[in-house]
Design a protein around this motif. Sequence first.
Motif, PDB file in Angstrom:
ATOM      1  N   ARG A 204       0.834  -1.207   0.000  1.00 48.68           N
ATOM      2  CA  ARG A 204       0.000   0.000   0.000  1.00 48.68           C
ATOM      3  C   ARG A 204       0.869   1.257   0.000  1.00 48.68           C
ATOM      4  O   ARG A 204       0.498   2.291  -0.568  1.00 48.68           O
ATOM      5  CB  ARG A 204      -0.902  -0.012   1.238  1.00 48.68           C
ATOM      6  CG  ARG A 204      -1.845   1.174   1.339  1.00 48.68           C
ATOM      7  CD  ARG A 204      -2.447   1.268   2.730  1.00 48.68           C
ATOM      8  NE  ARG A 204      -3.267   0.141   3.058  1.00 48.68           N
ATOM      9  CZ  ARG A 204      -4.568   0.035   2.743  1.00 48.68           C
ATOM     10  NH1 ARG A 204      -5.164   0.998   2.078  1.00 48.68           N
ATOM     11  NH2 ARG A 204      -5.257  -1.031   3.086  1.00 48.68           N
ATOM     12  N   TRP A 205       2.029   1.166   0.639  1.00 46.93           N
ATOM     13  CA  TRP A 205       2.917   2.304   0.818  1.00 46.93           C
ATOM     14  C   TRP A 205       3.549   2.788  -0.494  1.00 46.93           C
ATOM     15  O   TRP A 205       4.183   3.847  -0.522  1.00 46.93           O
ATOM     16  CB  TRP A 205       4.032   1.939   1.808  1.00 46.93           C
ATOM     17  CG  TRP A 205       4.625   0.586   1.576  1.00 46.93           C
ATOM     18  CD1 TRP A 205       4.204  -0.606   2.090  1.00 46.93           C
ATOM     19  CD2 TRP A 205       5.731   0.280   0.722  1.00 46.93           C
ATOM     20  NE1 TRP A 205       4.976  -1.640   1.621  1.00 46.93           N
ATOM     21  CE2 TRP A 205       5.925  -1.127   0.778  1.00 46.93           C
ATOM     22  CE3 TRP A 205       6.578   1.044  -0.076  1.00 46.93           C
ATOM     23  CZ2 TRP A 205       6.930  -1.775   0.073  1.00 46.93           C
ATOM     24  CZ3 TRP A 205       7.580   0.402  -0.791  1.00 46.93           C
ATOM     25  CH2 TRP A 205       7.742  -0.991  -0.714  1.00 46.93           C
TER      26      TRP A 205
ATOM     27  N   TRP B  99       1.758   3.691  -2.945  1.00 44.64           N
ATOM     28  CA  TRP B  99       0.773   4.655  -3.386  1.00 44.64           C
ATOM     29  C   TRP B  99       0.553   4.568  -4.899  1.00 44.64           C
ATOM     30  O   TRP B  99       0.212   3.526  -5.425  1.00 44.64           O
ATOM     31  CB  TRP B  99       1.180   6.073  -2.943  1.00 44.64           C
ATOM     32  CG  TRP B  99       1.129   6.229  -1.460  1.00 44.64           C
ATOM     33  CD1 TRP B  99       2.177   6.139  -0.581  1.00 44.64           C
ATOM     34  CD2 TRP B  99      -0.042   6.474  -0.646  1.00 44.64           C
ATOM     35  NE1 TRP B  99       1.743   6.322   0.712  1.00 44.64           N
ATOM     36  CE2 TRP B  99       0.395   6.523   0.703  1.00 44.64           C
ATOM     37  CE3 TRP B  99      -1.397   6.660  -0.924  1.00 44.64           C
ATOM     38  CZ2 TRP B  99      -0.480   6.755   1.762  1.00 44.64           C
ATOM     39  CZ3 TRP B  99      -2.264   6.892   0.135  1.00 44.64           C
ATOM     40  CH2 TRP B  99      -1.799   6.934   1.459  1.00 44.64           C
ATOM     41  N   ARG B 100       0.744   5.656  -5.643  1.00 42.08           N
ATOM     42  CA  ARG B 100       0.421   5.666  -7.072  1.00 42.08           C
ATOM     43  C   ARG B 100       1.287   4.686  -7.866  1.00 42.08           C
ATOM     44  O   ARG B 100       0.874   4.172  -8.911  1.00 42.08           O
ATOM     45  CB  ARG B 100       0.594   7.087  -7.608  1.00 42.08           C
ATOM     46  CG  ARG B 100       0.053   7.299  -9.009  1.00 42.08           C
ATOM     47  CD  ARG B 100       0.158   8.776  -9.403  1.00 42.08           C
ATOM     48  NE  ARG B 100      -0.288   8.996 -10.771  1.00 42.08           N
ATOM     49  CZ  ARG B 100      -0.243  10.174 -11.380  1.00 42.08           C
ATOM     50  NH1 ARG B 100       0.229  11.227 -10.713  1.00 42.08           N
ATOM     51  NH2 ARG B 100      -0.650  10.304 -12.629  1.00 42.08           N
TER      52      ARG B 100
ATOM     53  N   SER C  70       7.762  11.349  -3.655  1.00 41.65           N
ATOM     54  CA  SER C  70       6.971  12.359  -2.950  1.00 41.65           C
ATOM     55  C   SER C  70       7.169  13.719  -3.600  1.00 41.65           C
ATOM     56  O   SER C  70       8.238  14.020  -4.146  1.00 41.65           O
ATOM     57  CB  SER C  70       7.398  12.442  -1.475  1.00 41.65           C
ATOM     58  OG  SER C  70       6.962  11.313  -0.764  1.00 41.65           O
TER      59      SER C  70
ATOM     60  N   LYS D  68       4.721   9.727   4.475  1.00 44.66           N
ATOM     61  CA  LYS D  68       3.820   9.124   3.498  1.00 44.66           C
ATOM     62  C   LYS D  68       3.778   7.610   3.677  1.00 44.66           C
ATOM     63  O   LYS D  68       2.712   6.991   3.595  1.00 44.66           O
ATOM     64  CB  LYS D  68       4.270   9.489   2.082  1.00 44.66           C
ATOM     65  CG  LYS D  68       3.258   9.157   1.007  1.00 44.66           C
ATOM     66  CD  LYS D  68       3.605   9.832  -0.313  1.00 44.66           C
ATOM     67  CE  LYS D  68       2.507   9.606  -1.347  1.00 44.66           C
ATOM     68  NZ  LYS D  68       2.751  10.349  -2.595  1.00 44.66           N
TER      69      LYS D  68
ATOM     70  N   ALA E  79       0.518   5.107   5.212  1.00 41.69           N
ATOM     71  CA  ALA E  79       0.043   3.878   4.575  1.00 41.69           C
ATOM     72  C   ALA E  79       0.083   2.691   5.546  1.00 41.69           C
ATOM     73  O   ALA E  79      -0.861   1.893   5.593  1.00 41.69           O
ATOM     74  CB  ALA E  79       0.885   3.578   3.340  1.00 41.69           C
TER      75      ALA E  79
ATOM     76  N   THR F 169      -2.769   2.644   8.005  1.00 42.49           N
ATOM     77  CA  THR F 169      -4.121   2.647   7.434  1.00 42.49           C
ATOM     78  C   THR F 169      -4.795   1.336   7.818  1.00 42.49           C
ATOM     79  O   THR F 169      -4.905   0.397   7.012  1.00 42.49           O
ATOM     80  CB  THR F 169      -4.072   2.849   5.907  1.00 42.49           C
ATOM     81  OG1 THR F 169      -3.460   4.116   5.626  1.00 42.49           O
ATOM     82  CG2 THR F 169      -5.473   2.846   5.306  1.00 42.49           C
TER      83      THR F 169
ATOM     84  N   THR G  66      -7.293  13.652   1.471  1.00 44.65           N
ATOM     85  CA  THR G  66      -7.634  13.535   0.052  1.00 44.65           C
ATOM     86  C   THR G  66      -9.141  13.560  -0.172  1.00 44.65           C
ATOM     87  O   THR G  66      -9.609  13.882  -1.265  1.00 44.65           O
ATOM     88  CB  THR G  66      -7.061  12.243  -0.543  1.00 44.65           C
ATOM     89  OG1 THR G  66      -7.487  11.119   0.254  1.00 44.65           O
ATOM     90  CG2 THR G  66      -5.539  12.294  -0.573  1.00 44.65           C
TER      91      THR G  66
END
Length: 334
Positions: free
Chosen positions: A142-143, A145-146, A225, A253, A257, A260, A282
């Motif tokens: 998950r960490w 991200w995009r 980032s 960041k 994650a 979460t 977000t």
Amino acid sequence: MTLKTATVLAFDRSLGISDAFFWQLDSSSAIPQIKPLTIDTKSVRGTISNRLKAAIANDPVKLDAEIEKSNLQTVDVAALDHDCDTLIVKWSCKVLPFSGKPSVCNDQAYQAKLQSVVEGYLAGQGVAELSRRYAANIANARWLWRNRLGAETIKLTVSLNADGSKPIAEIADAKALDLTKFDETNSGIDLLTEQIEAGLKGQSFVMLYVKADVKMGYGQEVYPSQELILDTGKDKSKVLYQKSGFAGMHSQKLGNAIRTIDTWYPDAEFPIAAEPYGAVTTLGTAFRQPKQKQDFYSLFDNWVLNDAAPDEGQQHYVMAVLIRGGVFGASGKE
């Protein structure tokens, strides 16, 4: 004497997460050569695409005049080289003991009561559930991200040595793991859970070294980032994080994650980060409203000051916020 929340109260974080840094390689090479991924700068001439005032948008002449204006931008960009298809991301996580003892507290009576509450939780619920959720979020990448969304496959390795010589968990495809559930059966998650739980209990010193091989495609853009630039006189419209020539991601960041894990907030539909008010910037929403008495401070104060222990899920949530660390003292002016 009525017990009150200490005006000075702070907890150190128990998960010490480093920044993540980027490398790259060609997975098809017989002997892959790993090399740093760096930040480049480019200047582009963009089009006007923002929402315009009705007076301009509805007047063809004014609209054409607006469109003719140059939208010049200088931006940072990070991309794999033309001969590299795989992004390598590395970071580390130090798991420190969680005993419930604050790093700073100016009220000894309150500290004693707080520690008794945490000790009761550790003896009763324990940190197994929290450890499993942290482990799941490491394993499912998950960490990233995009970068996770644009990946074909993600191979994950977690080791106890920086050189990777003592791997404790290997996930063949982290992208196949669910981001919304924490009850999946997976040997890698089980092994990670054991290590994190041992670290939080103080049974052993635990330092996890995480490495992800993310297959993105030759020359594809990747996403470090983005820096927050407060200087209005900046010469770039986008600045990406880098350190010593390496593109990277902020530890904050990654930490967001990993924590979460909160699925205990009212009407939960998906996990959110364990935050005092359940804030998800977000979405522009605080999922734990004080008026519902489901925020961290309401639950925490009621538990410590009034011996009103919340249900099991909310206990996990409160402890997750303490493990996150922060300043939680009450204002002396109220």
